[in-house]
Motif scaffolding. Structure first.
Motif, PDB file in Angstrom:
ATOM      1  N   GLU A 203      -4.851  13.584  -2.217  1.00  0.00           N
ATOM      2  CA  GLU A 203      -3.728  13.771  -1.686  1.00  0.00           C
ATOM      3  C   GLU A 203      -3.054  12.881  -0.638  1.00  0.00           C
ATOM      4  O   GLU A 203      -3.757  12.694   0.293  1.00  0.00           O
ATOM      5  N   CYS A 204      -2.205  12.081  -1.140  1.00  0.00           N
ATOM      6  CA  CYS A 204      -1.670  11.041  -0.171  1.00  0.00           C
ATOM      7  C   CYS A 204      -0.253  10.800  -0.568  1.00  0.00           C
ATOM      8  O   CYS A 204       0.300   9.781  -0.635  1.00  0.00           O
ATOM      9  N   ALA A 205       0.683  11.828  -1.035  1.00  0.00           N
ATOM     10  CA  ALA A 205       1.922  11.710  -1.482  1.00  0.00           C
ATOM     11  C   ALA A 205       3.031  11.315  -0.642  1.00  0.00           C
ATOM     12  O   ALA A 205       2.701  11.331   0.739  1.00  0.00           O
ATOM     13  N   ALA A 206       4.114  10.530  -1.172  1.00  0.00           N
ATOM     14  CA  ALA A 206       5.198  10.247   0.045  1.00  0.00           C
ATOM     15  C   ALA A 206       5.828  11.599   0.106  1.00  0.00           C
ATOM     16  O   ALA A 206       6.204  11.945  -0.759  1.00  0.00           O
ATOM     17  N   ARG A 207       6.278  11.631   1.535  1.00  0.00           N
ATOM     18  CA  ARG A 207       6.978  12.873   1.833  1.00  0.00           C
ATOM     19  C   ARG A 207       8.348  12.339   2.439  1.00  0.00           C
ATOM     20  O   ARG A 207       8.054  11.483   3.545  1.00  0.00           O
TER      21      ARG A 207
ATOM     22  N   TYR B 188      -0.377   1.438  -2.100  1.00  0.00           N
ATOM     23  CA  TYR B 188       1.239   1.890  -2.581  1.00  0.00           C
ATOM     24  C   TYR B 188       2.128   0.887  -1.989  1.00  0.00           C
ATOM     25  O   TYR B 188       3.182   0.906  -1.875  1.00  0.00           O
TER      26      TYR B 188
ATOM     27  N   GLY C  15       2.500  14.877   6.149  1.00  0.00           N
ATOM     28  CA  GLY C  15       1.787  14.100   5.221  1.00  0.00           C
ATOM     29  C   GLY C  15       0.682  13.121   5.361  1.00  0.00           C
ATOM     30  O   GLY C  15       0.883  12.453   6.458  1.00  0.00           O
TER      31      GLY C  15
ATOM     32  N   ARG D 259       0.078  10.063   3.807  1.00  0.00           N
ATOM     33  CA  ARG D 259       0.852   8.497   4.046  1.00  0.00           C
ATOM     34  C   ARG D 259       1.517   8.242   4.952  1.00  0.00           C
ATOM     35  O   ARG D 259       1.567   7.451   5.868  1.00  0.00           O
TER      36      ARG D 259
ATOM     37  N   ASP E  21       5.979   1.616  -2.935  1.00  0.00           N
ATOM     38  CA  ASP E  21       6.726   2.410  -1.870  1.00  0.00           C
ATOM     39  C   ASP E  21       7.199   1.424  -1.028  1.00  0.00           C
ATOM     40  O   ASP E  21       6.875   0.710  -0.082  1.00  0.00           O
TER      41      ASP E  21
ATOM     42  N   CYS F 149      -6.616   8.317   0.729  1.00  0.00           N
ATOM     43  CA  CYS F 149      -5.531   7.461  -0.175  1.00  0.00           C
ATOM     44  C   CYS F 149      -6.039   6.793  -0.996  1.00  0.00           C
ATOM     45  O   CYS F 149      -5.455   6.587  -2.007  1.00  0.00           O
TER      46      CYS F 149
END
Ligand SMILES: [Zn+2]
Length: 316
Positions: free
Chosen positions: A208-212, A245, A217, A219, A249, A203
């Motif tokens: 790869e650390c997208a909000a889902r 984030y 995932g 994050r 976020d 992250c």
């Protein structure tokens, strides 16, 4: 001997000079005609089984059925002669691809059938053991089903095995990431610290650390670790990964505020105050900082929170 010739003829193994006499013999001999029908009856259900890459299950089932069939046949029948002649037949195999395919297809050659069968039918017969499709080092996990052949001692038990396995690969490969996500929930503290630490580094590196929204995932895994992991070391690692984030976020910010209000570990709360720095001026953050500055058990956290509030006041 004529019956043996029937078998050979069926698989195209009978020398030409014997084919004519056999044909004539068949017309006259009912016994041999029956023999031929027996072979055909045996072949047709086998032919309907898939021959390409049979599953271990299918092989095991085929072997058990064949075992059973062989056992139920009287000692001097067709199969006992088939057995006697088997090793002579083996010599023919190279020139009889159809037969070879058939035998491999039913698992005849696929495992240790011949050896097992000889052991089971030695001069001093003993009960045959269970059939294993894979004897690799593994542990039996759970039993998924049991089938009992009515009026017999034959039982099929379906189960899953746990086989130790190791995977090596890049942090960016989906397979490794999937394993690390599982590792983040492992019972062993050391595994969780390692997994969460590596996910956090991904992250921080912006990989790869997208909000889902589906709760999966990397994050989300860090958020879960921050909120629920019992090991403060794991929670600190999760905080590190969430740092980039905090400003964008809302879920991350909410998790940090909850941590500052409720986390039992002062190290984790101190780290949280400093991570919240970019959003110190947010009203929700100020509310939590104000509570911490007066009510936190730890004097250092009360001071840090107070200073954070002063700092954001002077900016305004
Ligand atoms: Zn990466």
């Amino acid at each position: 001997m004529a019956k043996d010739n029937v078998v050979l003829a069926y698989y195209g193994e009978l020398p030409d000079e014997l084919a004519g006499p056999l044909e004539q013999h068949l017309m006259a001999c009912e016994d041999c005609r029956t023999e031929l029908e027996t072979i055909q009856a045996m072949e047709s259900p086998l032919a309907s089984l898939p021959l390409v890459d049979p599953s271990p299950n299918l092989l095991a089932q085929s072997r058990m059925r064949l075992d059973d069939a062989l056992d139920s046949i009287p000692p001097y029948g067709f199969f006992s002669r088939l057995r006697t002649n088997f090793f002579i037949w083996m010599g023919h195999l190279q020139s009889a691809p159809a037969l070879a395919t058939l035998l491999v297809g039913v698992g005849f050659l696929g495992g240790n059938f011949i050896n097992r069968y000889q052991v089971a039918h030695e001069t001093h017969p003993r009960p045959a053991g269970p059939t294993l499709t894979n004897q690799a080092q593994s542990v039996i996990g759970n039993i998924t089903g049991i089938e009992h052949t009515p009026d017999s001692e034959l039982v099929q038990v379906h189960y899953n095995k746990i086989v130790p396995e190791t995977m090596e690969g890049s942090l960016d490969s989906p397979e490794i990431r999937e394993l690390l996500l599982k590792g983040a929930m492992a019972p062993a503290d050391g595994v969780r610290v390692n997994s969460v630490g590596l996910l956090a580094s991904e992250c921080k590196a912006g990989h790869e650390c997208a909000a889902r929204d589906d709760g999966k995932g990397v994050r989300n895994a860090l958020l879960v670790a921050l909120r629920y992991d019992k090991d403060p070391g794991v929670r600190l690692k999760a905080l590190e990964g969430l740092e980039p984030y905090v400003t964008q976020d809302q879920k991350v910010r909410d998790a940090l505020l909850d941590t500052l209000s409720t986390d039992p570990d002062s190290q984790v709360r101190i780290a949280t105050v400093s991570l919240l720095e970019p959003v110190h001026r947010d009203s929700s953050v100020r509310r939590v900082l104000r509570t911490a500055s007066t009510q936190d058990d730890n004097p250092y956290i009360r001071t840090v929170s107070y200073n954070a509030l002063q700092g954001s006041d002077s900016i305004q």
